[in-house]
Design a protein around this motif. Structure first.
Motif, PDB file in Angstrom:
ATOM      1  N   GLY A 139     -25.948  49.006  45.459  1.00 51.64           N
ATOM      2  CA  GLY A 139     -25.735  48.972  46.673  1.00 51.64           C
ATOM      3  C   GLY A 139     -24.046  48.606  46.633  1.00 51.64           C
ATOM      4  O   GLY A 139     -23.528  47.996  48.364  1.00 51.64           O
ATOM      5  N   ALA A 140     -23.826  48.826  45.383  1.00 52.63           N
ATOM      6  CA  ALA A 140     -21.888  47.973  46.117  1.00 52.63           C
ATOM      7  C   ALA A 140     -20.964  48.508  45.978  1.00 52.63           C
ATOM      8  O   ALA A 140     -21.326  50.483  45.988  1.00 52.63           O
ATOM      9  N   ARG A 141     -19.364  48.327  46.415  1.00 56.25           N
ATOM     10  CA  ARG A 141     -18.794  49.879  46.611  1.00 56.25           C
ATOM     11  C   ARG A 141     -17.864  49.698  46.236  1.00 56.25           C
ATOM     12  O   ARG A 141     -17.296  48.235  45.723  1.00 56.25           O
ATOM     13  N   LEU A 142     -17.041  50.758  45.039  1.00 58.03           N
ATOM     14  CA  LEU A 142     -16.935  50.289  43.921  1.00 58.03           C
ATOM     15  C   LEU A 142     -15.493  50.968  44.274  1.00 58.03           C
ATOM     16  O   LEU A 142     -15.515  52.317  44.580  1.00 58.03           O
ATOM     17  N   GLU A 143     -14.341  50.501  44.653  1.00 57.69           N
ATOM     18  CA  GLU A 143     -12.750  51.532  44.457  1.00 57.69           C
ATOM     19  C   GLU A 143     -11.827  50.881  43.839  1.00 57.69           C
ATOM     20  O   GLU A 143     -11.114  50.052  43.181  1.00 57.69           O
ATOM     21  N   PHE A 144     -10.910  51.685  44.169  1.00 55.85           N
ATOM     22  CA  PHE A 144      -9.656  52.425  42.839  1.00 55.85           C
ATOM     23  C   PHE A 144      -8.467  52.765  43.361  1.00 55.85           C
ATOM     24  O   PHE A 144      -8.452  53.675  44.298  1.00 55.85           O
ATOM     25  N   ALA A 145      -7.639  51.343  43.404  1.00 59.83           N
ATOM     26  CA  ALA A 145      -6.094  51.980  43.952  1.00 59.83           C
ATOM     27  C   ALA A 145      -5.193  51.309  42.459  1.00 59.83           C
ATOM     28  O   ALA A 145      -5.740  50.569  41.487  1.00 59.83           O
ATOM     29  N   ASN A 146      -3.563  51.671  42.950  1.00 63.35           N
ATOM     30  CA  ASN A 146      -2.735  51.339  42.261  1.00 63.35           C
ATOM     31  C   ASN A 146      -1.671  50.126  42.733  1.00 63.35           C
ATOM     32  O   ASN A 146      -2.074  50.030  44.065  1.00 63.35           O
ATOM     33  N   ALA A 147      -1.359  49.054  42.718  1.00 63.25           N
ATOM     34  CA  ALA A 147      -1.004  48.131  43.292  1.00 63.25           C
ATOM     35  C   ALA A 147       0.301  48.010  43.328  1.00 63.25           C
ATOM     36  O   ALA A 147       0.962  49.116  42.721  1.00 63.25           O
ATOM     37  N   PRO A 148       1.378  48.525  44.790  1.00 64.90           N
ATOM     38  CA  PRO A 148       2.358  48.414  44.665  1.00 64.90           C
ATOM     39  C   PRO A 148       3.347  48.297  44.033  1.00 64.90           C
ATOM     40  O   PRO A 148       4.308  48.559  44.099  1.00 64.90           O
ATOM     41  N   ASP A 149       3.513  47.010  43.134  1.00 65.79           N
ATOM     42  CA  ASP A 149       4.178  46.606  41.938  1.00 65.79           C
ATOM     43  C   ASP A 149       3.963  46.941  40.672  1.00 65.79           C
ATOM     44  O   ASP A 149       4.858  46.208  39.825  1.00 65.79           O
ATOM     45  N   GLY A 150       2.670  47.854  40.771  1.00 68.29           N
ATOM     46  CA  GLY A 150       2.524  48.812  39.482  1.00 68.29           C
ATOM     47  C   GLY A 150       1.073  48.061  38.757  1.00 68.29           C
ATOM     48  O   GLY A 150       0.891  46.773  38.939  1.00 68.29           O
ATOM     49  N   GLY A 151       0.397  49.167  38.676  1.00 69.47           N
ATOM     50  CA  GLY A 151      -1.026  48.341  37.901  1.00 69.47           C
ATOM     51  C   GLY A 151      -2.163  49.455  38.264  1.00 69.47           C
ATOM     52  O   GLY A 151      -2.054  49.158  39.585  1.00 69.47           O
ATOM     53  N   ALA A 152      -3.425  49.113  37.866  1.00 69.06           N
ATOM     54  CA  ALA A 152      -4.329  49.467  38.121  1.00 69.06           C
ATOM     55  C   ALA A 152      -5.546  47.786  38.628  1.00 69.06           C
ATOM     56  O   ALA A 152      -5.050  47.515  38.149  1.00 69.06           O
ATOM     57  N   VAL A 153      -5.926  48.514  40.045  1.00 68.23           N
ATOM     58  CA  VAL A 153      -6.628  48.149  40.481  1.00 68.23           C
ATOM     59  C   VAL A 153      -8.163  48.362  41.122  1.00 68.23           C
ATOM     60  O   VAL A 153      -8.499  49.210  42.054  1.00 68.23           O
ATOM     61  N   ALA A 154      -8.786  47.723  40.636  1.00 71.35           N
ATOM     62  CA  ALA A 154     -10.668  48.246  41.216  1.00 71.35           C
ATOM     63  C   ALA A 154     -10.950  46.872  41.814  1.00 71.35           C
ATOM     64  O   ALA A 154     -11.391  45.925  41.212  1.00 71.35           O
ATOM     65  N   ARG A 155     -11.757  46.859  43.002  1.00 66.78           N
ATOM     66  CA  ARG A 155     -12.036  46.105  43.141  1.00 66.78           C
ATOM     67  C   ARG A 155     -13.515  46.439  44.174  1.00 66.78           C
ATOM     68  O   ARG A 155     -14.131  47.764  44.555  1.00 66.78           O
ATOM     69  N   LEU A 156     -14.388  45.550  43.144  1.00 69.17           N
ATOM     70  CA  LEU A 156     -16.311  45.784  43.885  1.00 69.17           C
ATOM     71  C   LEU A 156     -16.239  44.903  44.169  1.00 69.17           C
ATOM     72  O   LEU A 156     -16.158  43.639  44.523  1.00 69.17           O
ATOM     73  N   THR A 157     -17.256  45.334  45.742  1.00 66.92           N
ATOM     74  CA  THR A 157     -17.545  45.027  47.083  1.00 66.92           C
ATOM     75  C   THR A 157     -19.312  44.895  47.492  1.00 66.92           C
ATOM     76  O   THR A 157     -19.829  45.979  47.219  1.00 66.92           O
ATOM     77  N   LEU A 158     -19.455  43.072  46.281  1.00 65.51           N
ATOM     78  CA  LEU A 158     -20.911  43.698  46.509  1.00 65.51           C
ATOM     79  C   LEU A 158     -21.630  43.134  48.412  1.00 65.51           C
ATOM     80  O   LEU A 158     -21.811  42.685  48.533  1.00 65.51           O
ATOM     81  N   PRO A 159     -23.268  43.946  48.010  1.00 67.49           N
ATOM     82  CA  PRO A 159     -23.555  43.704  49.619  1.00 67.49           C
ATOM     83  C   PRO A 159     -24.418  42.712  49.650  1.00 67.49           C
ATOM     84  O   PRO A 159     -24.864  41.347  48.826  1.00 67.49           O
ATOM     85  N   GLU A 160     -24.474  41.724  51.298  1.00 71.51           N
ATOM     86  CA  GLU A 160     -24.809  40.660  51.000  1.00 71.51           C
ATOM     87  C   GLU A 160     -27.072  41.428  50.932  1.00 71.51           C
ATOM     88  O   GLU A 160     -27.506  41.474  51.668  1.00 71.51           O
ATOM     89  N   ARG A 161     -27.279  40.555  50.072  1.00 71.61           N
ATOM     90  CA  ARG A 161     -29.245  40.207  49.909  1.00 71.61           C
ATOM     91  C   ARG A 161     -30.012  38.859  51.011  1.00 71.61           C
ATOM     92  O   ARG A 161     -29.011  37.995  50.722  1.00 71.61           O
ATOM     93  N   PRO A 162     -31.135  39.120  50.896  1.00 70.33           N
ATOM     94  CA  PRO A 162     -31.563  38.273  51.572  1.00 70.33           C
ATOM     95  C   PRO A 162     -31.843  36.991  50.840  1.00 70.33           C
ATOM     96  O   PRO A 162     -31.932  37.800  49.346  1.00 70.33           O
ATOM     97  N   PRO A 163     -32.117  35.990  50.491  1.00 73.42           N
ATOM     98  CA  PRO A 163     -32.151  35.549  50.009  1.00 73.42           C
ATOM     99  C   PRO A 163     -33.680  35.328  49.050  1.00 73.42           C
ATOM    100  O   PRO A 163     -33.668  35.141  48.111  1.00 73.42           O
ATOM    101  N   GLN A 164     -34.228  36.133  49.851  1.00 76.00           N
ATOM    102  CA  GLN A 164     -36.053  36.021  49.557  1.00 76.00           C
ATOM    103  C   GLN A 164     -35.931  37.472  48.397  1.00 76.00           C
ATOM    104  O   GLN A 164     -35.853  38.362  49.754  1.00 76.00           O
ATOM    105  N   THR A 165     -36.369  37.977  47.466  1.00 76.91           N
ATOM    106  CA  THR A 165     -35.979  39.409  46.676  1.00 76.91           C
ATOM    107  C   THR A 165     -37.227  39.362  46.132  1.00 76.91           C
ATOM    108  O   THR A 165     -37.822  37.873  45.567  1.00 76.91           O
ATOM    109  N   ALA A 166     -37.356  40.829  45.921  1.00 74.22           N
ATOM    110  CA  ALA A 166     -38.676  41.013  44.951  1.00 74.22           C
ATOM    111  C   ALA A 166     -38.873  40.166  43.886  1.00 74.22           C
ATOM    112  O   ALA A 166     -39.717  40.373  42.798  1.00 74.22           O
TER     113      ALA A 166
END
Length: 454
Positions: free
Chosen positions: A395-422
């Motif tokens: 359920g996360a979002r994975l984004e790919f981009a290139n940094a302005p000064d060079g280099g690859a950037v992968a950004r993983l944004t995890l979802p917020e989940r409730p404290p009690q889980t199955a």
């Protein structure tokens, strides 16, 4: 200068309503003008004939020396100047003007000594009739426009509702829901007349069915090939272990290992394609997962990486899948990028960056594609594909981009989940909140190398 318009002005319903309104107004104006001109000409003509008849009677009475009838006279007050000049030139004419605050039809002709003989006819009733007709035209035009708009809006809304449903299904298909169909009522009944919307809906359903069939066949083929390769690969691996030490043996073992890795990746992709993967939730600090991933990558390849913790959080997620995603991102950065490779934890966002040439343009725009590489890069394009698939399972979002000064950037944004889980995830031992508690000081930095830390 171009003035930006609101987004709602671009909808088909608004455009259709504007078109219907303009056409109704134009038609009402045209009909109103035609009716107004016709009735006015008829009314004015009748009043002119009456005024000319009275002028003829007044002229006869004036020439015979009789007393002029009421409403007739020589150079009367209020006679319009154009008629006075016309009579002075020996001609007759009529004209509507206001006299004593009311509309009057004047008729004038020549008399003796350059004077004008004129008669006046009350024109109030005719003017009232024309004014009432104009009001009736305006009211009826307004009612006609309103009724036409209501009927047009109803008809257009039915079409736009079907178009919105078709567009929504298309978005669902593009998001991966290959079971989505429009099922437009007209397209499902061949006996009914088909319009353009039904044709588009039927074409979209046909395309989705064909695409689903092809993708399912591809998934089955990938899974079957991977499964069929596992048995001979197991035998090859066992046979390679029996070979005598030496450079040829190392090459054989290396190729067998690479083939086993490719087979396992294909099996994992086939499982992700089925969409039946289930999460096994557990809780842990995100910085600990990042440290473990970097240590594992360093132990496997000997490559160095840096972990930066801006803000640590305690998350409940599937640790195995999260480690798989971050491990593939770090491995891709080492394989295709240049050092230093940095893994940054900032709350629920984890960023992996290298300082190489960056991602290809197609990858940034469309995402990773299996078995596609550019620029002579080594690999099969499966690592990032698996990372993206596992991120979707999380359920996360994975984004790919290139940094302005060079280099690859992968950004993983995890979802917020409730404290009690199955999954029965554990709470942090330090009483940290299960979503966003801090455990390390801001700006903490650690470096992982080939040696494991106790």
């Amino acid at each position: 200068m171009r003035i930006p318009l609101p987004r709602w002005t671009g909808t088909l319903a608004v455009k259709a309503a504007a078109f219907i309104t303009v056409m109704c107004c134009a038609l009402a104006a045209l009909l109103g003008v035609l009716v107004h001109v016709s009735v006015t000409d008829q009314t004015v003509g009748q009043a002119r004939e009456l005024a000319l008849v009275r002028l003829k009677d007044a002229t006869s009475a004036f020439e015979s020396g009789d007393t002029l009838l009421p409403g007739a006279g020589l150079d009367p007050d209020g006679l319009p100047a154009p008629l006075r000049r016309l009579a002075a030139h020996g001609e007759r004419g009529t004209m509507v003007a206001r006299h004593h605050g009311r509309p009057t039809m004047w008729a004038a002709g020549p008399a003796d000594h350059g004077r004008a003989l004129a008669v006046e006819v009350d024109y109030s009733q005719q003017a009232g009739t024309i004014a009432g007709l104009d009001n009736a035209i305006l009211w009826s035009s307004g009612l006609a426009i309103g009724a036409t708009l209501a009927v047009g809006a109803f008809a257009v809304t039915r079409v736009t509702r079907r178009l919105h449903a078709t567009a929504q299904v298309a978005r669902r298909i593009s998001a991966g829901d290959l079971d989505a169909r429009v099922h437009d009522p007209l397209s499902r009944d061949p006996s009914r007349p088909q319009d353009e919307v039904a044709a588009v809906a039927a074409a979209l359903d046909t395309m989705a069915s064909s695409l689903q069939s092809k993708l399912l066949a591809e998934q089955r083929f990938t899974a079957d090939v991977a499964h069929e390769l596992r048995t001979p690969l197991t035998g090859l691996h066992a046979a390679a272990e029996l070979l005598p030490p030496g450079r040829p043996t190392e090459l054989v073992r290396d190729r067998v290992a690479a083939l086993r890795t490719l087979t396992e990746d294909l099996l994992e992709i086939s499982r992700l394609d089925t969409g039946r993967e289930r999460l096994e939730l557990d809780g842990e600090h995100l910085s600990a997962v990042a440290q473990r991933v970097v240590r594992a990558a360093a132990g496997a390849t000997g490559a160095d990486a840096e972990v930066r913790v801006v803000r640590d959080v305690y998350v409940e997620t599937d640790r195995r899948r999260l480690e798989r995603v971050l491990g593939n991102l770090v491995a891709n950065a080492h394989r295709h990028g240049r050092p230093p490779v940095t893994l940054t934890v900032d709350g629920p966002v984890v960023t992996v960056r290298d300082h190489g040439v960056g991602y290809p343009a197609y990858l940034v725009e469309h995402g990773p594609q299996r078995f596609r590489t550019e620029g002579g890069a080594r690999g099969h394009g499966l690592g990032l594909t698996i990372a993206l698939g596992q991120a979707e399972v999380l359920g996360a979002r994975l984004e790919f981009a290139n940094a302005p000064d060079g280099g690859a950037v992968a950004r993983l944004t995890l979802p917020e989940r409730p404290p009690q889980t199955a999954g029965g995830g554990r709470r942090g031992e330090q009483g940290v909140d299960a979503v966003s508690g801090d455990s390390l000081a801001d700006g903490a930095v650690s470096r992982a190398s080939g040696q494991r830390r106790p």
